[in-house]
Design an enzyme around this catalytic site. Sequence first.
Site, short mmCIF file in Angstrom:
data_model
loop_
_atom_site.label_atom_id
_atom_site.label_comp_id
_atom_site.label_asym_id
_atom_site.label_seq_id
_atom_site.Cartn_x
_atom_site.Cartn_y
_atom_site.Cartn_z
N CYS A 92 1.04 -1.11 -0.04
CA CYS A 92 0.06 -0.11 0.03
C CYS A 92 1.02 1.23 0.07
O CYS A 92 1.58 1.50 0.92
CB CYS A 92 -1.04 -0.01 1.28
SG CYS A 92 -2.10 1.37 1.15
N CYS A 95 -0.61 4.14 2.47
CA CYS A 95 -0.57 4.02 3.99
C CYS A 95 -0.35 2.53 4.33
O CYS A 95 0.86 2.26 4.03
CB CYS A 95 -1.93 4.55 4.43
SG CYS A 95 -3.41 4.10 3.46
N SER A 96 -1.27 1.76 4.63
CA SER A 96 -1.14 0.61 5.32
C SER A 96 -1.93 -0.44 4.94
O SER A 96 -2.25 -1.43 5.61
CB SER A 96 -0.45 0.53 6.54
OG SER A 96 -1.66 1.12 7.39
N CYS A 97 -2.99 -0.34 3.94
CA CYS A 97 -4.04 -0.98 3.69
C CYS A 97 -3.64 -2.70 3.31
O CYS A 97 -2.61 -2.84 2.83
CB CYS A 97 -4.77 -0.39 2.26
SG CYS A 97 -5.61 1.17 2.77
FE FE Z 1 -3.34 2.04 2.79
#
Ligand code: FE
Length: 188
Positions: A92, A95-97
């Site tokens: 991602c 961000c951090s999906c």
């Molecule tokens: Fe994300």
Amino acid sequence: MAARVRALETILTKKGLIDPAAIDVIVDTYETKVGPRNGAAVVAKAWSDRDYADWLKRDATAAIASLGFTGRQGEHMQAVFNTDDTHNLVVCTLCSCYPWSVLGLPPVWYKAPPYRSRAVIDPRGVIEEFGVTLPADKKIRVWDSTAELRYLVVPQRPEGTDGLSEAQLADLVTRDSMIGTGLAKGAA
Ligand code: FE
């Protein structure tokens, strides 16, 4: 970070916006009940059952939900299958999906800026740093997760595993192999 989280939880609780008991249930769920074993069960079933693999390709959200794996951060899933020609890698960049329902909470490195940028700039080099050297002629396809869509890599089934049960196959499926930074155990 821990202090900031505590402060935020205190304020939200005082304002009556959250119930700490509900937060505890959610944290416990993702710390102890949901994890990469879920994803491994999905992969092992896809390796064992051609119809299930086809379903997983067509509609991963439904195929995964049929095994009971649903919930936050897993509402819309796509399964990407590694083949002899193509290796898939998930990141991602924003961000951090991450697909919580099948992999649990993301590892620290998945959320770190170096992984998020270098996975798209130099995916082959990043995978090598995880200890996997892919053949030079194997294509690498990078999938950028979003809040709307999460990816699950289906690694290639290792050779010599014909007689194994689904449970035995699931033991070969590592978390990293479902992100694309690793291979299934025993795969070359
Ligand atoms: Fe994300």
